[in-house]
Motif scaffolding. Structure first.
Motif, short mmCIF file in Angstrom:
data_model
loop_
_atom_site.label_atom_id
_atom_site.label_comp_id
_atom_site.label_asym_id
_atom_site.label_seq_id
_atom_site.Cartn_x
_atom_site.Cartn_y
_atom_site.Cartn_z
N ALA A 266 -2.24 -13.72 -8.96
CA ALA A 266 -3.06 -12.97 -8.00
C ALA A 266 -3.54 -13.88 -6.87
CB ALA A 266 -4.26 -12.33 -8.71
N GLU A 267 -3.92 -15.10 -7.20
CA GLU A 267 -4.37 -16.04 -6.17
C GLU A 267 -3.23 -16.35 -5.20
OE1 GLU A 267 -5.79 -20.66 -6.05
OE2 GLU A 267 -6.56 -19.40 -7.67
N THR A 268 -2.04 -16.55 -5.73
CA THR A 268 -0.87 -16.83 -4.88
C THR A 268 -0.53 -15.64 -4.01
OG1 THR A 268 0.02 -18.38 -6.51
CG2 THR A 268 1.57 -17.48 -4.89
N VAL B 261 4.94 -2.00 6.70
CA VAL B 261 4.07 -2.71 5.76
C VAL B 261 4.60 -2.50 4.34
CG1 VAL B 261 1.71 -3.00 4.94
CG2 VAL B 261 2.13 -2.38 7.31
N LYS B 262 5.51 -3.39 3.96
CA LYS B 262 6.08 -3.33 2.63
C LYS B 262 6.27 -4.74 2.11
CE LYS B 262 8.71 0.91 2.79
NZ LYS B 262 10.01 1.51 2.59
N MET B 263 6.15 -4.88 0.82
CA MET B 263 6.50 -6.14 0.18
C MET B 263 8.02 -6.23 0.15
SD MET B 263 4.11 -5.75 -3.17
CE MET B 263 4.86 -7.17 -3.94
N PRO C 195 3.41 -14.26 0.29
CA PRO C 195 4.40 -13.64 -0.60
C PRO C 195 4.84 -14.62 -1.71
CG PRO C 195 4.95 -13.19 1.68
CD PRO C 195 3.83 -14.20 1.68
N TYR C 196 5.01 -14.09 -2.88
CA TYR C 196 5.46 -14.89 -4.03
C TYR C 196 6.95 -15.16 -3.87
CZ TYR C 196 5.85 -16.47 -8.84
OH TYR C 196 6.04 -17.22 -9.96
N ILE D 161 -2.65 -6.09 -4.74
CA ILE D 161 -3.11 -7.25 -3.98
C ILE D 161 -2.11 -7.60 -2.88
CG2 ILE D 161 -3.53 -9.74 -4.10
CD1 ILE D 161 -4.76 -9.23 -6.87
N ALA D 162 -0.83 -7.58 -3.22
CA ALA D 162 0.21 -7.90 -2.23
C ALA D 162 0.24 -6.86 -1.11
CB ALA D 162 1.57 -8.00 -2.89
N THR D 163 0.05 -5.61 -1.45
CA THR D 163 0.02 -4.55 -0.43
C THR D 163 -1.17 -4.73 0.50
OG1 THR D 163 1.17 -3.03 -1.91
CG2 THR D 163 -0.03 -2.06 -0.07
#
Length: 75
Positions: free
Chosen positions: A62-64, A35-37, A69-70, A15-17
């Motif tokens: 997942a929603e966040t 494009v990296k976390m 970014p977390y 999801i973050a990717t």
């Protein structure tokens, strides 16, 4: 790490990717490293998944992660 956490972590990383790809689609094609976390986000998500993992917790994370970014302030 249990089965739920073991399956939840790749889900959150995906999801973050996708979030990163959506925000920087052109850069994803022209520069693969663009494009990296962040390492911090990955480490924070791993830490979250190491403690009391539930379906609800994965849904909340997942929603966040889908939105932004977390960060450490969210845990």
């Amino acid at each position: 790490m249990g089965i739920l956490a073991g399956m939840g972590m790749p889900y959150l990383l995906a999801i973050a990717t996708i979030r990163e790809l959506n925000e920087r689609a052109h850069e994803a094609v022209t520069n693969i490293d663009a494009v990296k976390m962040s390492r911090e986000e990955v480490e924070l998500l791993y830490a979250e998944m190491a403690n009391d993992v539930t379906h609800e917790k994965i849904d909340r994370l997942a929603e966040t992660v889908r939105e932004r970014p977390y960060t450490a302030s969210e845990n």
